[in-house]
Design a protein around this motif. Structure first.
Motif, PDB file in Angstrom:
ATOM      1  N   GLN A 141      30.427 -50.005  31.762  1.00 32.55           N
ATOM      2  CA  GLN A 141      30.361 -50.615  30.434  1.00 32.55           C
ATOM      3  C   GLN A 141      31.056 -49.804  29.348  1.00 32.55           C
ATOM      4  O   GLN A 141      31.545 -50.369  28.368  1.00 32.55           O
ATOM      5  CB  GLN A 141      28.888 -50.835  30.038  1.00 32.55           C
ATOM      6  N   CYS A 142      31.080 -48.486  29.488  1.00 36.34           N
ATOM      7  CA  CYS A 142      31.655 -47.625  28.444  1.00 36.34           C
ATOM      8  C   CYS A 142      33.108 -47.302  28.806  1.00 36.34           C
ATOM      9  O   CYS A 142      33.417 -46.245  29.372  1.00 36.34           O
ATOM     10  CB  CYS A 142      30.833 -46.347  28.293  1.00 36.34           C
ATOM     11  N   HIS A 143      34.002 -48.194  28.449  1.00 32.72           N
ATOM     12  CA  HIS A 143      35.396 -48.058  28.849  1.00 32.72           C
ATOM     13  C   HIS A 143      36.151 -47.003  28.046  1.00 32.72           C
ATOM     14  O   HIS A 143      37.292 -46.688  28.380  1.00 32.72           O
ATOM     15  CB  HIS A 143      36.100 -49.408  28.720  1.00 32.72           C
ATOM     16  N   GLY A 144      35.541 -46.471  27.004  1.00 36.20           N
ATOM     17  CA  GLY A 144      36.186 -45.422  26.214  1.00 36.20           C
ATOM     18  C   GLY A 144      35.774 -44.025  26.633  1.00 36.20           C
ATOM     19  O   GLY A 144      36.176 -43.043  25.995  1.00 36.20           O
ATOM     20  N   LEU A 145      34.983 -43.909  27.700  1.00 35.33           N
ATOM     21  CA  LEU A 145      34.483 -42.605  28.148  1.00 35.33           C
ATOM     22  C   LEU A 145      35.650 -41.723  28.609  1.00 35.33           C
ATOM     23  O   LEU A 145      36.407 -42.092  29.499  1.00 35.33           O
ATOM     24  CB  LEU A 145      33.481 -42.805  29.285  1.00 35.33           C
ATOM     25  N   LEU A 187      33.962 -43.424  40.923  1.00 32.16           N
ATOM     26  CA  LEU A 187      35.363 -43.063  40.732  1.00 32.16           C
ATOM     27  C   LEU A 187      36.238 -44.306  40.567  1.00 32.16           C
ATOM     28  O   LEU A 187      37.172 -44.314  39.758  1.00 32.16           O
ATOM     29  CB  LEU A 187      35.854 -42.227  41.912  1.00 32.16           C
ATOM     30  N   LEU A 188      35.919 -45.358  41.302  1.00 30.03           N
ATOM     31  CA  LEU A 188      36.691 -46.591  41.168  1.00 30.03           C
ATOM     32  C   LEU A 188      36.445 -47.255  39.821  1.00 30.03           C
ATOM     33  O   LEU A 188      37.363 -47.833  39.225  1.00 30.03           O
ATOM     34  CB  LEU A 188      36.347 -47.548  42.311  1.00 30.03           C
ATOM     35  N   ALA A 189      35.197 -47.175  39.324  1.00 30.50           N
ATOM     36  CA  ALA A 189      34.902 -47.730  37.997  1.00 30.50           C
ATOM     37  C   ALA A 189      35.658 -46.978  36.911  1.00 30.50           C
ATOM     38  O   ALA A 189      36.161 -47.580  35.948  1.00 30.50           O
ATOM     39  CB  ALA A 189      33.395 -47.679  37.731  1.00 30.50           C
ATOM     40  N   LEU A 190      35.752 -45.664  37.053  1.00 28.69           N
ATOM     41  CA  LEU A 190      36.491 -44.854  36.086  1.00 28.69           C
ATOM     42  C   LEU A 190      38.001 -45.067  36.209  1.00 28.69           C
ATOM     43  O   LEU A 190      38.756 -44.639  35.332  1.00 28.69           O
ATOM     44  CB  LEU A 190      36.161 -43.377  36.279  1.00 28.69           C
ATOM     45  N   HIS A 240      39.386 -49.211  31.731  1.00 32.39           N
ATOM     46  CA  HIS A 240      38.919 -47.880  31.327  1.00 32.39           C
ATOM     47  C   HIS A 240      40.075 -47.038  30.800  1.00 32.39           C
ATOM     48  O   HIS A 240      41.183 -47.075  31.322  1.00 32.39           O
ATOM     49  CB  HIS A 240      38.276 -47.168  32.516  1.00 32.39           C
ATOM     50  N   VAL A 241      39.792 -46.250  29.741  1.00 29.99           N
ATOM     51  CA  VAL A 241      40.796 -45.320  29.219  1.00 29.99           C
ATOM     52  C   VAL A 241      41.015 -44.201  30.232  1.00 29.99           C
ATOM     53  O   VAL A 241      40.246 -44.038  31.189  1.00 29.99           O
ATOM     54  CB  VAL A 241      40.355 -44.715  27.872  1.00 29.99           C
ATOM     55  N   HIS A 242      42.053 -43.429  30.032  1.00 30.93           N
ATOM     56  CA  HIS A 242      42.331 -42.318  30.935  1.00 30.93           C
ATOM     57  C   HIS A 242      41.256 -41.247  30.791  1.00 30.93           C
ATOM     58  O   HIS A 242      41.003 -40.750  29.687  1.00 30.93           O
ATOM     59  CB  HIS A 242      43.704 -41.719  30.631  1.00 30.93           C
ATOM     60  N   LEU A 243      40.627 -40.913  31.894  1.00 28.31           N
ATOM     61  CA  LEU A 243      39.630 -39.850  31.890  1.00 28.31           C
ATOM     62  C   LEU A 243      40.326 -38.510  31.703  1.00 28.31           C
ATOM     63  O   LEU A 243      41.379 -38.247  32.304  1.00 28.31           O
ATOM     64  CB  LEU A 243      38.851 -39.863  33.202  1.00 28.31           C
ATOM     65  N   GLU A 244      39.756 -37.645  30.845  1.00 30.82           N
ATOM     66  CA  GLU A 244      40.368 -36.352  30.557  1.00 30.82           C
ATOM     67  C   GLU A 244      39.677 -35.200  31.276  1.00 30.82           C
ATOM     68  O   GLU A 244      40.318 -34.220  31.651  1.00 30.82           O
ATOM     69  CB  GLU A 244      40.356 -36.097  29.048  1.00 30.82           C
ATOM     70  N   HIS A 245      38.356 -35.308  31.464  1.00 31.87           N
ATOM     71  CA  HIS A 245      37.601 -34.168  31.993  1.00 31.87           C
ATOM     72  C   HIS A 245      36.419 -34.684  32.811  1.00 31.87           C
ATOM     73  O   HIS A 245      35.597 -35.453  32.305  1.00 31.87           O
ATOM     74  CB  HIS A 245      37.102 -33.295  30.837  1.00 31.87           C
TER      75      HIS A 245
END
Length: 432
Positions: A226-230, A245-248, A253-258
């Motif tokens: 649900q939190c696509h800006g995480l 990992l697939l959800a992220l 979803h935005v690009h995960l940084e950390h």
């Protein structure tokens, strides 16, 4: 002698009494004019506000009593957007604590201004309960960042789960603009995470919740779905799953940084660690090619079996307990994105081959630290030679290096410095 003194006095200039009085009046008048032109109470509001922002809370309270204008500045909302509640029991802690009267004043007058809030509590359950009591009163707040920090052992875990969740839910429901949450070592659970998502899914960017035993993989998956800006996420390994990992990695979803993962075992031989598919890791890196994947290991040697059997895109590895030669060899084979490696301890067998393999395969490695390990001086020089100047951090205890026929301890520093392109010395064990 009398003539000498008399002659000396006649050479000194003398001034009439009325001239001295006139000079004193002139000096007093000029100082009055200076005070009038530089009245501290008439400083512009924004100047006083900047001064207040550099003062501690106690000093702010003191200077606010100087005049009415400074007292008005003291109650400016900008000064109360960021606040840290320090809750310590005097009987068990030497740390200072926020005065109860001040806490009540903040809740009554400034709760609606709070945006960046943290709670620091000591090891006493009473301090954690006091933090929950304050949280439950923040009904008119618009908090953006929230941090719950235990300075000693995790005292929030001793609080009644219903009390903690109820207090946390108050903030989750009323803020509606939370972007950063740090709730490590707390009894947060799946239902409270659902409340968080329902009210803050559009704003949440950072979530740190390591060592939260009441959260399930399904609970953290709900957040990722649900939190696509995480952008930053910290959790324990038991919450990590292929589905997460697939959800992220989804297009929404935005690009995960950390991504920080704590791999912890309290009971040797009794904790089962699952395996993450290589395809799930690859999906994450394809979606977020610059993501930092940080893993902290606190395992016993026999528990490393499931890890790094296949290629894993980890970038930072920290081993808090002894790790085997075999494990380090697998890292050299299957961690091509590795940037930093810290090994607390290994054993009595030299790690020359493993380090050279890491230097060959991990082309992004820039930092390494070795504690209670053994490496021959020749093997270490070869490792540094292969890495070259890209090693920006090289922390090796002097006791780790074993002199051999090629290099002794006096020669090692100059040889390593030559390949690094800067002066280098091994770390020394403190003697105190």
């Amino acid at each position: 002698m009398k003539r000498g003194r008399t002659g000396l006095s006649t050479k000194c200039p003398t001034f009439p009494l009325h001239e001295e009085r006139a000079k004193r009046k002139k000096r007093a008048a000029s100082s009055y004019v200076f005070a009038s032109e530089h009245d501290w109470g008439s400083l512009p509001h924004h100047i006083v506000l900047q001064i207040f922002q550099h003062l501690s809370l106690v000093d702010r309270a003191r200077v606010s009593s100087v005049c009415r204008r400074w007292n008005d500045v003291f109650h400016t909302p900008d000064l109360w957007r960021r606040f840290e509640f320090e809750l310590n029991q005097p009987a068990t802690s030497y740390l200072r604590s926020t005065h109860p009267d001040l806490i009540q004043q903040i809740i009554k007058k400034h709760a609606q201004h709070l945006q960046y809030v943290s709670f620091k509590v000591d090891s006493c359950t009473e301090s954690a309960e006091a933090a929950c009591d304050i949280l439950s009163q923040l009904v008119n707040c618009t908090i953006k960042t929230l941090g719950l920090i235990s300075t000693a052992r995790p005292s929030f875990m001793d609080v009644s789960q219903s009390h903690f969740v109820s207090a946390l839910t108050v903030v989750f429901v009323n803020s509606k603009s939370l972007s950063s949450i740090k709730i490590d070592d707390t009894p947060v659970d799946d239902p409270s995470l659902k409340v968080l998502v329902a009210n803050n899914s559009d704003t949440l960017k950072l979530l740190k919740m390591s060592s939260c035993p009441h959260v399930s993989p399904a609970g953290i998956l709900c957040v990722a779905d649900q939190c696509h800006g995480l952008r930053e996420l910290a959790l324990n390994y038991h919450l990590l799953s292929d589905e997460l990992l697939l959800a992220l990695s989804s297009e929404k979803h935005v690009h995960l940084e950390h991504l920080r993962i704590d791999v912890v075992s309290e009971n040797p031989g009794q904790t089962h660690f699952h395996t993450i598919k290589r395809s799930s890791w690859e999906a994450l890196v394809r979606h977020s090619p610059k993501v930092n994947i940080v893993m902290y290991f606190f395992l016993y040697e026999e528990e490393f079996e499931p890890f790094f059997r296949e290629e894993t895109p980890v970038t930072h590895l920290y081993f808090g307990r002894a790790v085997s030669k075999e494990m380090l060899g697998r890292i050299g084979l299957n961690c091509p994105r590795l940037v930093e490696l810290v090994v607390c301890a290994n054993g009595l067998e030299p790690l020359d081959e493993e380090l050279i393999r890491i230097a060959e395969r991990c082309k992004s490695l820039t930092a390494i630290g070795l504690g209670e390990c053994e490496v021959t001086c020749s093997g270490f020089v070869e490792f540094v030679k292969m890495c070259g100047g890209r090693l920006t951090q090289l922390s090796i205890m002097e006791e780790v290096l074993i002199p051999d026929s090629s290099y002794n301890m006096e020669q090692i520093h100059s040889e390593v410095s030559k390949h690094l392109g800067r002066m280098w010395f091994p770390d020394m064990m403190p003697t105190w």
